[in-house]
Design a protein around this motif. Sequence first.
Motif, PDB file in Angstrom:
ATOM      1  N   SER A  74     -21.959  -0.075   9.976  1.00 15.21           N
ATOM      2  CA  SER A  74     -21.338   0.582  11.120  1.00 15.21           C
ATOM      3  C   SER A  74     -21.642   1.971  11.202  1.00 15.21           C
ATOM      4  O   SER A  74     -21.394   2.662  10.492  1.00 15.21           O
ATOM      5  CB  SER A  74     -19.889   0.154  11.020  1.00 15.21           C
ATOM      6  N   VAL A  75     -22.356   2.496  12.119  1.00 18.37           N
ATOM      7  CA  VAL A  75     -22.873   3.799  12.220  1.00 18.37           C
ATOM      8  C   VAL A  75     -22.647   4.582  13.502  1.00 18.37           C
ATOM      9  O   VAL A  75     -22.634   3.902  14.629  1.00 18.37           O
ATOM     10  CB  VAL A  75     -24.420   3.644  12.049  1.00 18.37           C
ATOM     11  N   LEU A  76     -21.895   5.722  13.317  1.00 19.22           N
ATOM     12  CA  LEU A  76     -21.572   6.522  14.633  1.00 19.22           C
ATOM     13  C   LEU A  76     -22.027   8.010  14.410  1.00 19.22           C
ATOM     14  O   LEU A  76     -21.300   8.586  13.914  1.00 19.22           O
ATOM     15  CB  LEU A  76     -19.904   6.278  14.638  1.00 19.22           C
ATOM     16  N   THR A  97     -31.935  -9.230  12.359  1.00 16.44           N
ATOM     17  CA  THR A  97     -30.755  -8.317  12.197  1.00 16.44           C
ATOM     18  C   THR A  97     -29.934  -8.753  13.582  1.00 16.44           C
ATOM     19  O   THR A  97     -30.493  -9.231  14.614  1.00 16.44           O
ATOM     20  CB  THR A  97     -31.653  -6.979  12.805  1.00 16.44           C
ATOM     21  N   VAL A  98     -28.879  -9.071  13.286  1.00 15.48           N
ATOM     22  CA  VAL A  98     -27.597  -9.428  14.535  1.00 15.48           C
ATOM     23  C   VAL A  98     -27.233  -8.140  14.813  1.00 15.48           C
ATOM     24  O   VAL A  98     -26.393  -7.664  14.116  1.00 15.48           O
ATOM     25  CB  VAL A  98     -27.008 -10.576  13.529  1.00 15.48           C
ATOM     26  N   GLY A  99     -27.251  -7.915  16.307  1.00 12.50           N
ATOM     27  CA  GLY A  99     -26.830  -7.042  16.694  1.00 12.50           C
ATOM     28  C   GLY A  99     -25.509  -7.207  17.226  1.00 12.50           C
ATOM     29  O   GLY A  99     -25.367  -8.239  18.058  1.00 12.50           O
ATOM     30  N   LEU A 100     -24.424  -6.517  16.801  1.00 11.43           N
ATOM     31  CA  LEU A 100     -23.169  -6.818  17.266  1.00 11.43           C
ATOM     32  C   LEU A 100     -22.544  -5.468  18.300  1.00 11.43           C
ATOM     33  O   LEU A 100     -21.846  -5.783  18.937  1.00 11.43           O
ATOM     34  CB  LEU A 100     -22.095  -6.619  16.031  1.00 11.43           C
ATOM     35  N   GLU A 101     -22.943  -4.479  18.190  1.00 10.28           N
ATOM     36  CA  GLU A 101     -22.623  -3.360  19.159  1.00 10.28           C
ATOM     37  C   GLU A 101     -23.418  -2.270  19.011  1.00 10.28           C
ATOM     38  O   GLU A 101     -24.153  -2.000  17.761  1.00 10.28           O
ATOM     39  CB  GLU A 101     -21.152  -2.650  18.520  1.00 10.28           C
ATOM     40  N   GLY A 102     -23.903  -1.705  20.247  1.00  3.34           N
ATOM     41  CA  GLY A 102     -24.773  -0.632  20.381  1.00  3.34           C
ATOM     42  C   GLY A 102     -26.165  -1.074  20.188  1.00  3.34           C
ATOM     43  O   GLY A 102     -26.592  -2.215  20.252  1.00  3.34           O
ATOM     44  N   GLU A 139     -23.212   7.262  19.751  1.00  2.00           N
ATOM     45  CA  GLU A 139     -23.201   5.719  20.060  1.00  2.00           C
ATOM     46  C   GLU A 139     -23.212   4.839  18.799  1.00  2.00           C
ATOM     47  O   GLU A 139     -23.801   4.845  17.918  1.00  2.00           O
ATOM     48  CB  GLU A 139     -24.609   5.031  20.917  1.00  2.00           C
ATOM     49  N   ARG A 140     -21.807   3.928  18.814  1.00  2.00           N
ATOM     50  CA  ARG A 140     -21.745   3.228  17.665  1.00  2.00           C
ATOM     51  C   ARG A 140     -22.575   2.199  17.704  1.00  2.00           C
ATOM     52  O   ARG A 140     -22.650   1.268  18.553  1.00  2.00           O
ATOM     53  CB  ARG A 140     -20.336   2.636  17.710  1.00  2.00           C
ATOM     54  N   VAL A 141     -23.019   1.920  16.443  1.00  2.00           N
ATOM     55  CA  VAL A 141     -24.170   0.746  16.085  1.00  2.00           C
ATOM     56  C   VAL A 141     -23.665  -0.004  14.982  1.00  2.00           C
ATOM     57  O   VAL A 141     -23.559   0.448  13.710  1.00  2.00           O
ATOM     58  CB  VAL A 141     -25.579   1.333  15.930  1.00  2.00           C
ATOM     59  N   LYS A 336     -29.146   6.596  31.649  1.00  2.00           N
ATOM     60  CA  LYS A 336     -28.400   6.270  30.780  1.00  2.00           C
ATOM     61  C   LYS A 336     -29.018   6.875  29.353  1.00  2.00           C
ATOM     62  O   LYS A 336     -27.957   7.472  28.572  1.00  2.00           O
ATOM     63  CB  LYS A 336     -28.100   4.971  30.542  1.00  2.00           C
ATOM     64  N   ALA A 337     -30.032   6.625  28.971  1.00  2.00           N
ATOM     65  CA  ALA A 337     -30.643   7.201  27.705  1.00  2.00           C
ATOM     66  C   ALA A 337     -30.514   8.965  27.835  1.00  2.00           C
ATOM     67  O   ALA A 337     -30.004   9.390  26.931  1.00  2.00           O
ATOM     68  CB  ALA A 337     -32.178   7.330  27.840  1.00  2.00           C
TER      69      ALA A 337
END
Length: 341
Positions: A74-76, A97-102, A139-141, A336-337
């Motif tokens: 969990s990276v922010l 890699t299973v992307g869950l957020e960001g 952006e939280r990843v 957005k970027a």
Amino acid sequence: MRMTIIRVLLRAGLIRLRADRSVPIPMPLDCEHAAPDTALAAPADAGWQRLPALPGSTVEKLDIEPGLTVVRSSVLPRDEVREASTNPPGRGTLVLTVGLEGRSAFRGARGEHLGFAAGYVTAAAFVCSAGERCYAAGERVVQLRLLVDEDAVARWLGPEVCRRLMPARGVRALSSARSSPGGIAHAQALLRGAGARGLAALDRRIHALSLLAEQVRVLGLSLPAASGPSRRHEHDRLARARDLMHARLDRPLTIAGLAAEVGMSETRFKAGFREAFGVPPGQMLLQLRMERAKALLDAGCQVAQAGWQVGYAHPGNFSTAFTRHVGCTPRDWLTKAARRR
């Protein structure tokens, strides 16, 4: 009266309040619906090993068995971050890699690019690779990664499949697909993993192997074994065509041209490519171009420039293809970027 008795027993040391040593790890499970502050409790004996991480971030790994490891992160980052990443020399690794957020990206030292996004599973193979993980500011990843070394790949999928998946050196992007309900369920179970021994440890192994098997099927990585020299030669040609796609995304590639360059008829090339990699060659080429285009837009490239660098001479054609594949226009993505930067 009852509270008075409890206080007396506490002072006498005859009873103790049970401490909760859980370490909360903010990781949403449902990639589309989980709230940002959804947390998981990692029991103290869960076997998770804390790894060095960016400030305010959490990265932990869990060794399921020799050759099979799970990493949850969990990276922010407060600012845009490029974090160095290397693969151990002499060892190949298949990474799901299973992307869950960001969203995040990986840029290899040889120019390779991988994109990771919530709701998708990305498969890639690494051999003696070096590069950097890239995170946008604020952006939280959240991701779950399944790491399978080449010995385990050969053991479970066969040495021929392992040979075709692993690059000679560097990074090979294999596929990216929407997360399946089954894969998400197994990822949820792994993220909540509790207990280092007994049935809990067995459950973790079952979920990790089930996630691997699920994604091998979804991503088309369970390739049929080649039989005889002619079949092996054909797979070598198809793997070369895939590598040419990666290397020449800025050129106007055609399926007929790729087939001719590797010495195959167009009909056999299309059929063999789908058989070997699970997707038609045109779909893989489009997917690779769009992933590269998103990375270029994230880096600040203008729409026409990004389109040109992924093989589109006309910005209108690029915008149409990008919108159909990604779900928004390149200009919207660029806007957005810019906000994330």
